[in-house]
Design a protein around this motif. Sequence first.
Motif, PDB file in Angstrom:
ATOM      1  N   GLU A  28     -34.169  78.148 -70.936  1.00  0.00           N
ATOM      2  CA  GLU A  28     -34.394  78.537 -72.336  1.00  0.00           C
ATOM      3  C   GLU A  28     -33.105  78.558 -73.151  1.00  0.00           C
ATOM      4  O   GLU A  28     -33.081  78.077 -74.286  1.00  0.00           O
ATOM      5  N   ASP A  29     -32.030  79.102 -72.597  1.00  0.00           N
ATOM      6  CA  ASP A  29     -30.765  79.165 -73.330  1.00  0.00           C
ATOM      7  C   ASP A  29     -30.240  77.778 -73.649  1.00  0.00           C
ATOM      8  O   ASP A  29     -29.727  77.524 -74.749  1.00  0.00           O
ATOM      9  N   ARG A  59     -30.431  74.214 -81.792  1.00  0.00           N
ATOM     10  CA  ARG A  59     -29.487  74.613 -82.843  1.00  0.00           C
ATOM     11  C   ARG A  59     -28.535  73.479 -83.194  1.00  0.00           C
ATOM     12  O   ARG A  59     -28.263  73.219 -84.364  1.00  0.00           O
ATOM     13  N   ARG A  60     -28.033  72.782 -82.161  1.00  0.00           N
ATOM     14  CA  ARG A  60     -27.109  71.673 -82.400  1.00  0.00           C
ATOM     15  C   ARG A  60     -27.803  70.554 -83.170  1.00  0.00           C
ATOM     16  O   ARG A  60     -27.281  70.044 -84.154  1.00  0.00           O
ATOM     17  N   SER A 107     -30.383  80.442 -86.541  1.00  0.00           N
ATOM     18  CA  SER A 107     -29.884  81.520 -85.693  1.00  0.00           C
ATOM     19  C   SER A 107     -30.442  81.316 -84.285  1.00  0.00           C
ATOM     20  O   SER A 107     -31.366  80.519 -84.065  1.00  0.00           O
ATOM     21  N   HIS A 108     -29.899  82.053 -83.355  1.00  0.00           N
ATOM     22  CA  HIS A 108     -30.405  81.995 -81.984  1.00  0.00           C
ATOM     23  C   HIS A 108     -31.885  82.357 -81.961  1.00  0.00           C
ATOM     24  O   HIS A 108     -32.693  81.694 -81.291  1.00  0.00           O
ATOM     25  N   GLN A 109     -32.258  83.396 -82.706  1.00  0.00           N
ATOM     26  CA  GLN A 109     -33.654  83.853 -82.737  1.00  0.00           C
ATOM     27  C   GLN A 109     -34.586  82.815 -83.356  1.00  0.00           C
ATOM     28  O   GLN A 109     -35.712  82.620 -82.878  1.00  0.00           O
ATOM     29  N   GLU A 110     -34.145  82.132 -84.408  1.00  0.00           N
ATOM     30  CA  GLU A 110     -34.977  81.104 -85.041  1.00  0.00           C
ATOM     31  C   GLU A 110     -35.217  79.930 -84.087  1.00  0.00           C
ATOM     32  O   GLU A 110     -36.335  79.419 -83.988  1.00  0.00           O
ATOM     33  N   ALA A 111     -34.157  79.509 -83.394  1.00  0.00           N
ATOM     34  CA  ALA A 111     -34.298  78.411 -82.436  1.00  0.00           C
ATOM     35  C   ALA A 111     -35.176  78.835 -81.257  1.00  0.00           C
ATOM     36  O   ALA A 111     -35.982  78.040 -80.761  1.00  0.00           O
ATOM     37  N   LEU A 112     -35.050  80.075 -80.835  1.00  0.00           N
ATOM     38  CA  LEU A 112     -35.874  80.590 -79.750  1.00  0.00           C
ATOM     39  C   LEU A 112     -37.349  80.601 -80.153  1.00  0.00           C
ATOM     40  O   LEU A 112     -38.227  80.245 -79.356  1.00  0.00           O
ATOM     41  N   VAL A 118     -32.369  76.327 -76.477  1.00  0.00           N
ATOM     42  CA  VAL A 118     -32.006  76.946 -77.763  1.00  0.00           C
ATOM     43  C   VAL A 118     -30.711  76.323 -78.288  1.00  0.00           C
ATOM     44  O   VAL A 118     -30.604  75.992 -79.471  1.00  0.00           O
ATOM     45  N   ALA A 119     -29.732  76.119 -77.419  1.00  0.00           N
ATOM     46  CA  ALA A 119     -28.464  75.516 -77.826  1.00  0.00           C
ATOM     47  C   ALA A 119     -28.684  74.086 -78.334  1.00  0.00           C
ATOM     48  O   ALA A 119     -28.108  73.690 -79.361  1.00  0.00           O
TER      49      ALA A 119
END
Length: 71
Positions: free
Chosen positions: A18-19, A26-27, A38-43, A22-23
């Motif tokens: 998952e991490d 975001r990229r 944000s991390h939360q939006e991508a999650l 998410v990265a």
Amino acid sequence: MEKILHCECGFEARAEDEDGLVAEVRRHARDAHGMALSHQEALLLAFRAGLDQEVPTTIPRKRRTQTNEEE
């Protein structure tokens, strides 16, 4: 298990966890679409994509056939 998210532009984000997904999301959002997620939006996007892959979007309906008596 590999996680995959499909963007509407045709890009596929792939990661082993998952991490990592998410990265990647975001990229891609930043580089391809100028979006700062944000991390939360991508999650949340990754979570929704997972649901789309696991759950059918429609519920099959039983077809009702008409008998001679109903006509």
